[in-house]
Each structure stands twice: as structure tokens, then as C-alpha cells.
Scaffold this motif. Structure first.
Motif, PDB file in Angstrom:
ATOM      1  N   SER A   1       0.837  -1.197   0.000  1.00  0.00           N
ATOM      2  CA  SER A   1       0.000   0.000   0.000  1.00  0.00           C
ATOM      3  C   SER A   1       0.876   1.252   0.000  1.00  0.00           C
ATOM      4  CB  SER A   1      -0.912   0.006   1.224  1.00  0.00           C
ATOM      5  OG  SER A   1      -1.723   1.164   1.242  1.00  0.00           O
ATOM      6  N   SER A   2       0.718   2.079  -1.032  1.00  0.00           N
ATOM      7  CA  SER A   2       1.432   3.357  -1.126  1.00  0.00           C
ATOM      8  C   SER A   2       0.386   4.463  -1.175  1.00  0.00           C
ATOM      9  CB  SER A   2       2.305   3.407  -2.378  1.00  0.00           C
ATOM     10  OG  SER A   2       3.270   2.373  -2.366  1.00  0.00           O
ATOM     11  N   ALA A   3       0.509   5.444  -0.263  1.00  0.00           N
ATOM     12  CA  ALA A   3      -0.540   6.450  -0.115  1.00  0.00           C
ATOM     13  C   ALA A   3       0.041   7.846  -0.057  1.00  0.00           C
ATOM     14  CB  ALA A   3      -1.347   6.180   1.154  1.00  0.00           C
ATOM     15  N   VAL A   4      -0.733   8.828  -0.537  1.00  0.00           N
ATOM     16  CA  VAL A   4      -0.339  10.224  -0.457  1.00  0.00           C
ATOM     17  C   VAL A   4      -1.044  10.870   0.721  1.00  0.00           C
ATOM     18  CG1 VAL A   4      -2.148  10.907  -2.120  1.00  0.00           C
ATOM     19  CG2 VAL A   4      -0.197  12.433  -1.683  1.00  0.00           C
ATOM     20  N   CYS A   5      -0.312  11.626   1.518  1.00  0.00           N
ATOM     21  CA  CYS A   5      -0.894  12.367   2.627  1.00  0.00           C
ATOM     22  C   CYS A   5      -1.693  13.545   2.052  1.00  0.00           C
ATOM     23  CB  CYS A   5       0.203  12.871   3.564  1.00  0.00           C
ATOM     24  SG  CYS A   5      -0.405  14.000   4.844  1.00  0.00           S
ATOM     25  N   THR A   6      -2.946  13.657   2.448  1.00  0.00           N
ATOM     26  CA  THR A   6      -3.799  14.726   1.922  1.00  0.00           C
ATOM     27  C   THR A   6      -3.503  16.076   2.572  1.00  0.00           C
ATOM     28  OG1 THR A   6      -5.522  14.082   3.506  1.00  0.00           O
ATOM     29  CG2 THR A   6      -5.674  13.171   1.277  1.00  0.00           C
ATOM     30  N   ASP A   7      -2.635  16.090   3.582  1.00  0.00           N
ATOM     31  CA  ASP A   7      -2.272  17.348   4.241  1.00  0.00           C
ATOM     32  C   ASP A   7      -0.991  17.964   3.699  1.00  0.00           C
ATOM     33  OD1 ASP A   7      -4.428  17.495   6.161  1.00  0.00           O
ATOM     34  OD2 ASP A   7      -3.504  15.789   7.155  1.00  0.00           O
ATOM     35  N   CYS A   8      -0.037  17.126   3.235  1.00  0.00           N
ATOM     36  CA  CYS A   8       1.251  17.691   2.795  1.00  0.00           C
ATOM     37  C   CYS A   8       1.728  17.185   1.440  1.00  0.00           C
ATOM     38  CB  CYS A   8       2.329  17.419   3.845  1.00  0.00           C
ATOM     39  SG  CYS A   8       2.776  15.668   4.015  1.00  0.00           S
ATOM     40  N   GLY A   9       1.189  16.059   0.946  1.00  0.00           N
ATOM     41  CA  GLY A   9       1.587  15.542  -0.357  1.00  0.00           C
ATOM     42  C   GLY A   9       2.701  14.512  -0.334  1.00  0.00           C
ATOM     43  N   LEU A  10       3.227  14.190   0.844  1.00  0.00           N
ATOM     44  CA  LEU A  10       4.260  13.164   0.904  1.00  0.00           C
ATOM     45  C   LEU A  10       3.633  11.798   0.623  1.00  0.00           C
ATOM     46  CD1 LEU A  10       7.237  12.442   1.540  1.00  0.00           C
ATOM     47  CD2 LEU A  10       6.534  12.086   3.907  1.00  0.00           C
ATOM     48  N   VAL A  11       4.289  11.009  -0.217  1.00  0.00           N
ATOM     49  CA  VAL A  11       3.811   9.662  -0.549  1.00  0.00           C
ATOM     50  C   VAL A  11       4.718   8.656   0.162  1.00  0.00           C
ATOM     51  CG1 VAL A  11       3.361   8.011  -2.399  1.00  0.00           C
ATOM     52  CG2 VAL A  11       2.986  10.460  -2.787  1.00  0.00           C
ATOM     53  N   GLN A  12       4.101   7.678   0.826  1.00  0.00           N
ATOM     54  CA  GLN A  12       4.883   6.694   1.546  1.00  0.00           C
ATOM     55  C   GLN A  12       4.174   5.352   1.603  1.00  0.00           C
ATOM     56  OE1 GLN A  12       4.532   8.975   5.475  1.00  0.00           O
ATOM     57  NE2 GLN A  12       4.423   6.850   6.217  1.00  0.00           N
ATOM     58  N   VAL A  13       4.962   4.314   1.864  1.00  0.00           N
ATOM     59  CA  VAL A  13       4.423   2.977   2.080  1.00  0.00           C
ATOM     60  C   VAL A  13       3.736   2.944   3.443  1.00  0.00           C
ATOM     61  CG1 VAL A  13       5.093   0.582   2.553  1.00  0.00           C
ATOM     62  CG2 VAL A  13       6.076   1.791   0.602  1.00  0.00           C
ATOM     63  N   VAL A  14       2.592   2.281   3.512  1.00  0.00           N
ATOM     64  CA  VAL A  14       1.836   2.161   4.756  1.00  0.00           C
ATOM     65  C   VAL A  14       1.483   0.693   4.983  1.00  0.00           C
ATOM     66  CG1 VAL A  14      -0.218   2.877   6.018  1.00  0.00           C
ATOM     67  CG2 VAL A  14       0.847   4.468   4.394  1.00  0.00           C
ATOM     68  N   PRO A  15       1.920   0.079   6.087  1.00  0.00           N
ATOM     69  CA  PRO A  15       2.821   0.628   7.110  1.00  0.00           C
ATOM     70  C   PRO A  15       4.277   0.506   6.679  1.00  0.00           C
ATOM     71  CG  PRO A  15       2.207  -1.604   7.709  1.00  0.00           C
ATOM     72  CD  PRO A  15       1.454  -1.288   6.439  1.00  0.00           C
ATOM     73  N   LEU A  16       5.145   1.246   7.348  1.00  0.00           N
ATOM     74  CA  LEU A  16       6.574   1.186   7.060  1.00  0.00           C
ATOM     75  C   LEU A  16       7.198  -0.045   7.721  1.00  0.00           C
ATOM     76  CD1 LEU A  16       7.394   4.951   7.648  1.00  0.00           C
ATOM     77  CD2 LEU A  16       7.573   3.746   5.463  1.00  0.00           C
ATOM     78  N   PRO A  17       8.191  -0.663   7.091  1.00  0.00           N
ATOM     79  CA  PRO A  17       8.853  -1.823   7.696  1.00  0.00           C
ATOM     80  C   PRO A  17       9.731  -1.418   8.874  1.00  0.00           C
ATOM     81  CG  PRO A  17       9.952  -1.216   5.662  1.00  0.00           C
ATOM     82  CD  PRO A  17       8.735  -0.345   5.755  1.00  0.00           C
ATOM     83  N   GLU A  18      10.041  -2.372   9.738  1.00  0.00           N
ATOM     84  CA  GLU A  18      10.894  -2.123  10.895  1.00  0.00           C
ATOM     85  C   GLU A  18      12.364  -2.059  10.469  1.00  0.00           C
ATOM     86  OE1 GLU A  18       9.968  -1.375  13.947  1.00  0.00           O
ATOM     87  OE2 GLU A  18       7.849  -1.518  13.366  1.00  0.00           O
ATOM     88  N   GLN A  19      13.154  -1.352  11.266  1.00  0.00           N
ATOM     89  CA  GLN A  19      14.568  -1.141  10.951  1.00  0.00           C
ATOM     90  C   GLN A  19      15.355  -2.451  10.872  1.00  0.00           C
ATOM     91  OE1 GLN A  19      15.936   1.592  10.007  1.00  0.00           O
ATOM     92  NE2 GLN A  19      18.090   0.974   9.996  1.00  0.00           N
ATOM     93  N   GLN A  20      15.095  -3.379  11.778  1.00  0.00           N
ATOM     94  CA  GLN A  20      15.841  -4.645  11.792  1.00  0.00           C
ATOM     95  C   GLN A  20      15.627  -5.429  10.505  1.00  0.00           C
ATOM     96  OE1 GLN A  20      15.042  -7.065  15.235  1.00  0.00           O
ATOM     97  NE2 GLN A  20      16.610  -8.570  14.734  1.00  0.00           N
ATOM     98  N   ALA A  21      14.397  -5.430  10.024  1.00  0.00           N
ATOM     99  CA  ALA A  21      14.102  -6.127   8.769  1.00  0.00           C
ATOM    100  C   ALA A  21      14.818  -5.464   7.593  1.00  0.00           C
ATOM    101  CB  ALA A  21      12.599  -6.153   8.534  1.00  0.00           C
ATOM    102  N   LEU A  22      14.880  -4.136   7.597  1.00  0.00           N
ATOM    103  CA  LEU A  22      15.567  -3.422   6.522  1.00  0.00           C
ATOM    104  C   LEU A  22      17.063  -3.718   6.520  1.00  0.00           C
ATOM    105  CD1 LEU A  22      13.974   0.144   6.487  1.00  0.00           C
ATOM    106  CD2 LEU A  22      13.711  -1.661   4.804  1.00  0.00           C
TER     107      LEU A  22
END
Length: 317
Positions: free
Chosen positions: A28-49
Motif C-alpha cells: 500500500s502506497s498512499a499520499v498524505c492529503t495534508d502535505c503531499g508526501l507519498v509513503q508505504v503504509v505501514p513502514l517496515p521495521e529497521q531490523q528487517a531493513l
């Protein structure tokens, strides 16, 4: 459960895509309707990355553990394109850290141009290749993992090309960069541009890219973490954003029309269709260029005995 946007803290969002463009897996990739930033939802954890980038990322996207000559050729040509913005915004002999240095091609170019470069590379295969092939000082690991081995306020310039979009905690990452730069030091970032429309629709959203920036959202993110915009050599709707920022002592606000930004991003997304891509002059040119590139790259093993010789000749032109 609602997920707040990383840039503004807003909870409103519009899902742009629900699958990975490369694998078809749920994403799921979504755009924030308040600022326009697009990001994956939810974000993965640091250890997995950390585990993914140290071992699997290069296999997933290039099918190799160490770069082939064609990868060195491509990265070397990209390094030459990136050099002018750096040369314009730093002094000869500057101490430079390249974060996400890959096979070491940009670090090798900086060394050849008499800078004092180092690299950080999370992938073991690529990092060791850069060390053994070119004798480069490469720190293995992600930025947070090697931070304790680096001297604070010791770098004139830090570069990160196609790295920032992979970072799951942008504010933390930028804080670490801030610690390493000298007062007034320069950060140069290059990321894909979410406003770009002349690309294949399956080449935008995939699991490795956690954030998708426009020129405005990138500047806003950097301003919020005490970096002021300095320079750029790319346009608003080009495929990439390449910008230079200066380290400041305090965060600042970057003002832009956020409502208009959201509309622009949604409009660009709706325009990225296979019909638009395949029928455009850009798409046809890209196909022709790709054929020529494949022909050239098939000849590389006959022309160059190894990666060091290839880069030496490429950088001496």
C-alpha cells in the motif's frame, strides 16, 4: 488503525497503489492529503531493513551479489552526471562521504579528482567489491550501524544517490547526517521524482522505495531537519530530483501550496498509464536507447579486462 504522515503528522491519506509494481505482491502506497508526501503504509521495521539490504536487495533488483561490467558502466556514467553539482558546491580536496556507495564508482571518481572520499555500503558483496577492485575506504553497514566509527563534524560534503527513498526514518537519518557534517557542510541528495509521468506505470511503487518525494516535499523534509536548500540541477517534472542542501543550526519551515501539491501528485499518478507511456515519443526513444545500450554492454567484456580498467578509461575521457 490510522498512520500519521512522516512529514506533517497528518492522518488523512489517499491510497495510490495497492501492489508492488515489480512482483505484484500486496503493498500500500498512499499520499498524505495534508502535505503531499507519498509513503508505504505501514513502514517496515529497521531490523528487517538492515537484514534485507545487507544480503538480499542486490539479488532482488540486479540478480547479482557483485556488479557485472555492465553495472559498473552504468554506475560510472551516472557518477559523471552527478559530479558537476558537487564540484559547484564544494572546494578542491574536500572530505566527502558517499552514503550507499554501491560498487564504489562515485567514490572512485572522487578519488581520481583528488577529493578525500569514503563510502558507506550496506550490501556486503558490493562493498567488498569496491574495496578489492579499487582499494577504496568503504564502511560496511547502514548509516546508523557505522555511525560510531565516524568522527562527528568531519565531512565537508555527504552524498546519497537513490538512498533517501529507502530510509524508513527520514528524520533520524538526517539527524545522523547532520552530526557528521562540518558547520555549513553540504548534503547532496538524489531521489526519484513522484511528479514524473514519462515512465512505465510498474516502475514507480515497489517495496524498496518507502517514500516518494516531489521537489516541494523533499525541500520541506530537509528544512524541518535543519537543512536549507542550496542548489539543484534538475527540473520539477524530470525523472529524478538532485538537490544540494546546507547544514544549518536550526530547523525551518518551507512553505508551499500543500493542497495544490496533493492535486499535482494525484494527477501525475493518474497520467502514468501504459497507453500514455507506450504512445509517447519519450517511451519510443527509451526503447531505442535501451536496444543500443544492450548492444554496447554485450561488448564490454571484450573491451575491458576488469572493472578498474573500465572506470579508468571512462573517467579519463
Amino acid at each position: 488503525m490510522k498512520t500519521a504522515a512522516t512529514l506533517c503528522g497528518g492522518e488523512g491519506k489517499i491510497v495510490l497503489c495497492q501492489h508492488d509494481g515489480k512482483t505484484g505482491a500486496a503493498l500500500s502506497s498512499a499520499v498524505c492529503t495534508d502535505c503531499g508526501l507519498v509513503q508505504v503504509v505501514p513502514l517496515p521495521e529497521q531490523q528487517a531493513l538492515e537484514a534485507y539490504y545487507s544480503q538480499s536487495y542486490r539479488q532482488d533488483y540486479k540478480k547479482v551479489d557483485v556488479p557485472k561490467l555492465k553495472h559498473v558502466w552504468r554506475a560510472g556514467n551516472n557518477a559523471l552526471l552527478r559530479l558537476p553539482l558537487l564540484e559547484k558546491n564544494t572546494s578542491p580536496g574536500a572530505r566527502i562521504l558517499d552514503v550507499g556507495s554501491g560498487g564504489g564508482e562515485f567514490v572512485a571518481l572522487l578519488k581520481q579528482r583528488n577529493y578525500q572520499p569514503e563510502g558507506i555500503e550496506p550490501n556486503v558483496g558490493y562493498g567488498n567489491f569496491a574495496r578489492s577492485s579499487y582499494g577504496l575506504p568503504i564502511h560496511l553497514g547502514m548509516l546508523g550501524q557505522v555511525l560510531q566509527n565516524l568522527q562527528p563534524q568531519s565531512y565537508d560534503v555527504i552524498t546519497a544517490f537513490h538512498v533517501f527513498e529507502h530510509v524508513n526514518r527520514p528524520a533520524t537519518w538526517l539527524s545522523q547526517i547532520h552530526q557528521l557534517l562540518k558547520p555549513g557542510g553540504v548534503l547532496i541528495l538524489e531521489v526519484p521524482n513522484i511528479l514524473h509521468t514519462r515512465c512505465a506505470p510498474n516502475n514507480v511503487f515497489f517495496k524498496a522505495h518507502l517514500f516518494h518525494y516531489s521537489p516541494n516535499t523533499l525541500r520541506a523534509m530537509l528544512a524541518s531537519q535543519s537543512f536549507s536548500w542550496l542548489d539543484s540541477d534538475t527540473g520539477e517534472q524530470e525523472g529524478i530530483i538532485r538537490m544540494a542542501f546546507r547544514k544549518e543550526q536550526q530547523p525551518d519551515a518551507y512553505f508551499y501550496d500543500r493542497s495544490a501539491e496533493v492535486k499535482k501528485i494525484i494527477g501525475a499518478h493518474e497520467k502514468r498509464t501504459w497507453f500514455h507511456y507506450l504512445c509517447s515519443i519519450h517511451g519510443l526513444k527509451k526503447f531505442g536507447n535501451r536496444i543500443r545500450q544492450l548492444i554496447l554492454e554485450r561488448q564490454l567484456p571484450q573491451q575491458y579486462p576488469d572493472a578498474k580498467q573500465l572506470l579508468s578509461q571512462l573517467y579519463s575521457r
